[in-house]
Design an enzyme around this catalytic site. Structure first.
Site, short mmCIF file in Angstrom:
data_model
loop_
_atom_site.label_atom_id
_atom_site.label_comp_id
_atom_site.label_asym_id
_atom_site.label_seq_id
_atom_site.Cartn_x
_atom_site.Cartn_y
_atom_site.Cartn_z
N TRP A 193 50.48 9.12 25.61
CA TRP A 193 49.16 8.65 25.18
C TRP A 193 48.56 9.48 24.06
O TRP A 193 47.39 9.33 23.74
CB TRP A 193 48.22 8.66 26.38
CG TRP A 193 48.74 7.86 27.52
CD1 TRP A 193 48.58 6.52 27.74
CD2 TRP A 193 49.56 8.34 28.60
NE1 TRP A 193 49.22 6.14 28.87
CE2 TRP A 193 49.84 7.22 29.43
CE3 TRP A 193 50.08 9.58 28.95
CZ2 TRP A 193 50.62 7.32 30.58
CZ3 TRP A 193 50.85 9.68 30.09
CH2 TRP A 193 51.11 8.57 30.89
N ASP A 194 49.32 10.40 23.46
CA ASP A 194 48.76 11.31 22.45
C ASP A 194 47.63 12.14 23.05
O ASP A 194 46.60 12.35 22.42
CB ASP A 194 48.27 10.52 21.23
CG ASP A 194 47.86 11.43 20.07
OD1 ASP A 194 48.35 12.58 20.01
OD2 ASP A 194 47.04 11.01 19.24
N MET A 195 47.82 12.62 24.27
CA MET A 195 46.81 13.46 24.92
C MET A 195 47.07 14.94 24.63
O MET A 195 46.94 15.79 25.51
CB MET A 195 46.81 13.20 26.43
CG MET A 195 46.24 11.87 26.82
SD MET A 195 44.50 11.71 26.38
CE MET A 195 44.19 9.99 26.74
N ASP A 196 47.41 15.25 23.36
CA ASP A 196 47.57 16.64 22.96
C ASP A 196 46.43 17.50 23.52
O ASP A 196 45.28 17.07 23.55
CB ASP A 196 47.51 16.77 21.43
CG ASP A 196 48.60 15.99 20.73
OD1 ASP A 196 49.55 15.57 21.39
OD2 ASP A 196 48.47 15.80 19.51
N LYS A 235 41.66 16.20 26.22
CA LYS A 235 41.32 14.84 25.81
C LYS A 235 41.06 13.93 27.01
O LYS A 235 40.22 13.04 26.94
CB LYS A 235 42.45 14.24 24.97
CG LYS A 235 42.52 14.72 23.53
CD LYS A 235 43.56 13.93 22.76
CE LYS A 235 43.62 14.31 21.30
NZ LYS A 235 44.60 13.50 20.54
#
Length: 778
Positions: free
Chosen positions: A460-463, A488
């Site tokens: 989910w691009d939860m960097d 995030k």
């Protein structure tokens, strides 16, 4: 009357067609019923006006009951459901003004509905948390990095990342007396060939009597800290590149001279800094550039430092497995600690499965000689890489700001994901372990001391986007060396920074399943006891500026995949909530280590994510960053993503979308939470209605209990009472304030507050090139 009948007929057709569509998706029956009523009113309006008005009165009353059932007495949900229908009732009332019998029912129903709809304006926002945080100083000798209140020597003031200043001249009582002290324009503006996310995100440093600021195109500017007068400008001469995902610079870093005397600039340079001959430097500023260089500059003159790397310039593309232009660069200031300048970088999301490495590298801060390298794709080998060798392909990167505890000998890096973000089939076991985490590295060797992961198999691009905050925290076990990191997904993790163990509990929760063939989803995901994770979305929480807008959002909601937080991306399209901007982002949080409280800006904005099977088809324009299609070259799927918006361009989920919040870090409890920001710069009418709007940026805290923050999409810098969260002051900015402010004491003993205001390309705030400073009126 004919025109009114036509209007009602058109609305009725739209609602009926949309209502049938929504009902077919197992959505609300309301819109179909409303559409039929509008058609009845349109047909009977001219000859059977009494029936038309009775029908419309029934619609108003039914809509009110339905709205209260779905959302209760909450202003924005009620206003979006009732507002347009109440306005449309006015011509029915006006045209029937001489026929009292016609209005006998509609008028009282309209009045009742209007009063009920407006009543929440006199009530507290249901989502607010009202309370106070203790003002008592519980740790008077807390480590704040350095005690002087006239300096700001790192992005978070010190490598502890607290964003806390001991300055206390500006108080909750006198902050309303702040006025503009000076304003400076850099001259670096977004150009026609720049990428969409060209942004001013810089927080200045203050060393001696000079401020040091970097601009999106990597100009490094020195200003007089008292007056804002330009001292010198170093232009890194960064060429344009359409394949960059970001064109930004969050800040520069500082290496103090060995004798630890402050740099003090009094007069400006007599010629542009980049034209000066390089020199041997005692103190050094480090400027990361968007063409993957690290440049060492003399703080007094702006000349390059000949003692560092190649005449002051270090090429960060060395030993990279792939070297596509614009795919790798540093957007955040490097970490200067333990005699090293430690550089991490940003790897473009979703452009190519074969991309540069996310390696973290430590160089001798004086000479630029590589000391160690830590690569999540090859985590055990940290000795300097040899000539002709390459780092791991596309390994997880750390694009945000790092922190350090030199007493423990550890550096703390917030880790991102391996590209592609939404496709997990390319990841190695090591990359799975270190992605979307905080990793603690030994300052001397680069070896891993501990890692704590916040998302398993991140799709989910939860960097981890924010600089970890370090403080010594009073706990039931005594004083523990703590690390606070917001994420995030909304969790705020509080860890023992020596061991990585949780101070507040971390639990595993079941997660939605259903990844695409060839991939998988983790069965559970971690969550922290300290959390701002949002409540799951429902159809009833869909919103729009009008009922039709809202109906279309409901149709979209029911058409997309959504099972709550961590719904996997799909070919059908998924709602990702929290979205790519996250609940928290690179602005992090501010912490008062003496009172042991936290100030943050939670954000709630859903995104959509769709995997696009390529199969040889023409995808059109690609590599569009966080809002558009990205190619994922070499993968079978591209990804299309963007905010979950209505056709009118407003978020589909009901507001508030942005808050300020305070947390007692000794208990982990949220003391207060209030909506933040207005819609003034979101509408052509410039209405300063406090709605709770999105933002990106961060806060600072001062010892007097005042917090400062801009960040929101209206162009204001605001001051808050940390105890209650109450807004105390605001100043109109000449452009978007999507940067974290800072504060210091000038040479005249006056406390200054400085904010960079240049706007943010991807969220559409006003573009500019301003640096503004405020101080108390005399």
């Amino acid at each position: 009357m004919l025109l009114l009948a036509v209007l009602f007929f058109v609305i009725g057709i739209v609602l009926t067609v949309g209502g049938i569509w929504l009902l077919a998706l197992d959505g609300s029956l309301y819109y179909l019923i409303a559409g039929v009523v509008f058609l009845v009113v349109a047909i009977t309006l001219r000859k059977r006006r009494t029936l038309a008005n009775i029908s419309y009165a029934a619609l108003l009353l039914g809509t009110l009951i339905w709205a209260l059932w779905e959302s209760g007495l909450s202003w924005w949900p009620l206003a979006s459901r009732m507002g347009a229908w109440l306005v449309l009732a006015l011509p029915l009332l006006i045209f029937a003004r001489n026929r009292l019998s016609v209005n006998r029912l509609l008028l009282p129903v309209w009045a009742i509905c209007t009063v009920v709809t407006l009543s929440p304006l006199a009530m507290d926002e249901p989502t607010a948390v009202k309370g106070t945080m203790a003002e008592k100083v519980v740790s008077p000798s807390a480590d704040i990095g350095f005690q002087e209140d006239d300096e700001w020597q790192a992005y978070g003031r010190t490598n502890l990342g607290q964003r806390f200043s001991p300055a206390n001249q500006i108080t909750t009582e006198n902050v309303s007396d702040l006025e503009l002290a000076w304003e400076y324009q850099t001259g670096d503006l977004k150009g026609p060939n720049d990428v969409g996310e060209t942004t001013y995100e810089a927080t200045p440093l203050k060393i001696g009597n000079a401020l040091y600021i970097c601009t999106p195109h990597n100009w490094l500017i020195a200003l007089n800290a008292d007056t804002g007068k330009e001292l010198w400008v170093y232009d890194a001469k960064v060429p344009a590149e359409s394949q960059r995902q970001h064109q930004t610079c969050r800040g520069v870093s500082y290496l103090a001279p060995e004798n630890d005397t402050a740099t003090n600039i009094v007069e400006p340079a007599t010629q542009p800094a980049e034209t000066l001959a390089s020199m041997q430097c005692d103190a050094q500023l480090f400027l990361p550039t968007s063409d993957a260089r690290l440049i060492a500059v003399d703080p007094k003159t702006g000349a390059r430092c000949a003692n560092f790397a190649d005449d002051g310039v270090l090429d960060l593309m060395h030993n990279m497995p792939y070297t596509q232009s614009g795919y790798y660069y540093s957007t955040s200031p490097p970490l200067v600690a333990g005699g090293h300048v430690i550089v991490s970088g940003s790897v473009n999301d979703n452009y190519d499965i074969n991309s540069p490495s996310g390696v973290i590298r430590a160089y001798d801060a004086k000479t630029g000689t590589l000391q160690w390298n830590w690569d999540a794709g090859n985590p055990d080998e940290t000795a300097p890489i040899g000539e002709g060798e390459t780092y791991a392909v596309s390994s997880p990167n750390s694009w945000s700001v790092a922190s350090a505890d030199e007493a423990l000998g550890l550096a703390y890096f917030p880790m991102g994901n391996r590209t592609p973000d939404q496709l997990g089939m390319y990841r190695t076991p090591a990359e799975e372990k270190y992605a979307t985490s905080v990793v603690a590295l030994d300052l001397e060797t680069g070896q891993v001391e501990w890692v704590q992961q916040f998302v398993h198999h991140d799709l989910w691009d939860m960097d981890t986007p924010a600089q970890p905050v370090l403080l010594d925290l009073n706990t039931d076990k005594g004083v523990e060396p703590a690390l606070v990191v917001p994420t995030k997904q909304g969790d705020v993790y509080v860890l023992n920074r020596a061991t990585g163990e949780a101070i507040f509990p971390i639990t595993e929760e079941p997660a939605p399943q259903g990844a695409i063939p060839g991939d998988f989803t983790a069965p559970t995901q971690p969550t922290s006891a300290v959390t701002f994770k949002p409540e799951p979305l429902t159809e009833a929480k869909m919103w729009g500026a009008t009922p039709i807008d809202q109906m279309l959002c409901r149709i979209e909601f029911n058409s997309l995949d959504y099972e709550g937080r961590y719904t996997p991306p799909s070919e059908n399209g998924s709602i990702i909530f929290p979205g790519n901007f996250g609940v928290f982002n690179w602005g992090s949080v501010a912490v008062d280590p003496r009172r042991q409280v936290m100030f943050g800006m939670p954000l709630y904005l859903a995104f959509t994510s769709k995997l696009v099977a390529k199969g040889g088809q023409d995808l059109g324009a690609t590599n569009q960053g966080e809002q558009g299609v990205n190619e994922n070259a070499g993968a079978p799927y591209a990804v299309e993503m963007g905010p979950f918006l209505s056709p009118l361009g407003v978020p589909c989920q009901q507001p508030p979308w942005g808050y300020v919040a305070g947390v007692d870090l000794q208990t982990g409890k949220t003391a207060w939470k209030h909506k933040n920001g207005t819609i003034e710069d979101l509408t052509p009418l410039k209405l300063p209605i406090k709605m709770g709007v999105p933002g990106i940026g961060g806060p600072i805290i001062t010892d007097s209990g005042v917090a400062f923050m801009a960040a929101s999409v209206d162009n204001y810098l605001r001051a808050y009472d940390v105890k209650t969260g109450a807004q105390l002051w605001q100043a109109r900015l000449p452009a978007g304030g999507q940067a974290t402010p800072m504060t210091y004491m000038n040479s005249q003993g006056e406390q200054m507050v400085v904010q960079v205001a240049g706007g943010h390309g991807s969220i559409g705030t006003t573009i500019g090139d301003y640096v503004v400073a405020y101080k108390l009126a005399k």
